[in-house]
Design an enzyme around this catalytic site. Sequence first.
Site, PDB file in Angstrom:
ATOM      1  N   ARG A 150      32.956  24.174  49.177  1.00  0.00           N
ATOM      2  CA  ARG A 150      31.647  24.445  48.575  1.00  0.00           C
ATOM      3  C   ARG A 150      30.797  23.175  48.667  1.00  0.00           C
ATOM      4  NH1 ARG A 150      34.517  26.376  43.284  1.00  0.00           N
ATOM      5  NH2 ARG A 150      35.841  24.793  44.202  1.00  0.00           N
ATOM      6  N   HIS A 187      36.762  33.371  46.408  1.00  0.00           N
ATOM      7  CA  HIS A 187      38.108  33.390  46.987  1.00  0.00           C
ATOM      8  C   HIS A 187      38.265  34.592  47.922  1.00  0.00           C
ATOM      9  CE1 HIS A 187      39.496  31.313  43.017  1.00  0.00           C
ATOM     10  NE2 HIS A 187      39.573  30.399  43.969  1.00  0.00           N
ATOM     11  N   SER A 220      36.198  29.215  39.423  1.00  0.00           N
ATOM     12  CA  SER A 220      36.961  29.914  38.378  1.00  0.00           C
ATOM     13  C   SER A 220      36.636  29.335  37.004  1.00  0.00           C
ATOM     14  CB  SER A 220      38.464  29.779  38.648  1.00  0.00           C
ATOM     15  OG  SER A 220      38.812  30.423  39.838  1.00  0.00           O
ATOM     16  N   LYS A 228      46.687  22.174  34.967  1.00  0.00           N
ATOM     17  CA  LYS A 228      45.344  22.722  34.726  1.00  0.00           C
ATOM     18  C   LYS A 228      45.314  23.643  33.503  1.00  0.00           C
ATOM     19  CE  LYS A 228      42.407  22.946  38.895  1.00  0.00           C
ATOM     20  NZ  LYS A 228      41.727  23.875  39.838  1.00  0.00           N
TER      21      LYS A 228
END
Length: 170
Positions: free
Chosen positions: A90, A17, A128, A41
């Site tokens: 990504r 990030h 993460s 989440k």
Amino acid sequence: MTVAVYPGTFDPLTCGHMDIILRTTPLVERLVVGIYENPGKRPLFSLDERVRLVEKAIANVSNVEVRAFKGLTVEFIRQVGGKVMIRGLRANSDFEREFEMALMNRKLAPEVELLCLMTSSQYQFLSSSLIKEVAQLGGCLEGMVPEHVAVALKEKFTTPVGFAVGRGEA
Ligand code: ADP
């Protein structure tokens, strides 16, 4: 004035990030990092904690600020006067999802342009969720998250949750 918004859950902030943040700031006048509450989440860190972790990481960068938000991302972008949404890419799986979201966001807010930055190769496999797994198992996170984030993760996984011993009880 070009205001860009980098939205995400940031649970927690990683070096991947940070790389996106630091590569964006020279391109825009102001960058707002938008921390999405994202209850779906079930984040490990509270919204306040996530904001503070990012604030500490960007303390020395003059044209970045951090804001928490709930609800639609494009509404948040409008509220802060953003013209560009920043996202990081990504693997292929990111592309599929981002593409889908981009088309929906364009329908909702055609005036907001999307700018995707490719990850730097050393962060290609960094997420993460993987960071949280490694932290929980006591692995070394050097070079993957800022130092204060590694400390916060360690605290999360060593502090027993909901474990309270009443005073004076046997
Ligand atoms: P979200 O729930 O919106 O995916 P994240 O915090 O997981 O929130 O990610 C925010 C943004 O940062 C997304 O665009 C994601 O693809 C990007 N990102 C996450 N990790 C990396 C990384 N290692 N390299 C580049 N971009 C990344």
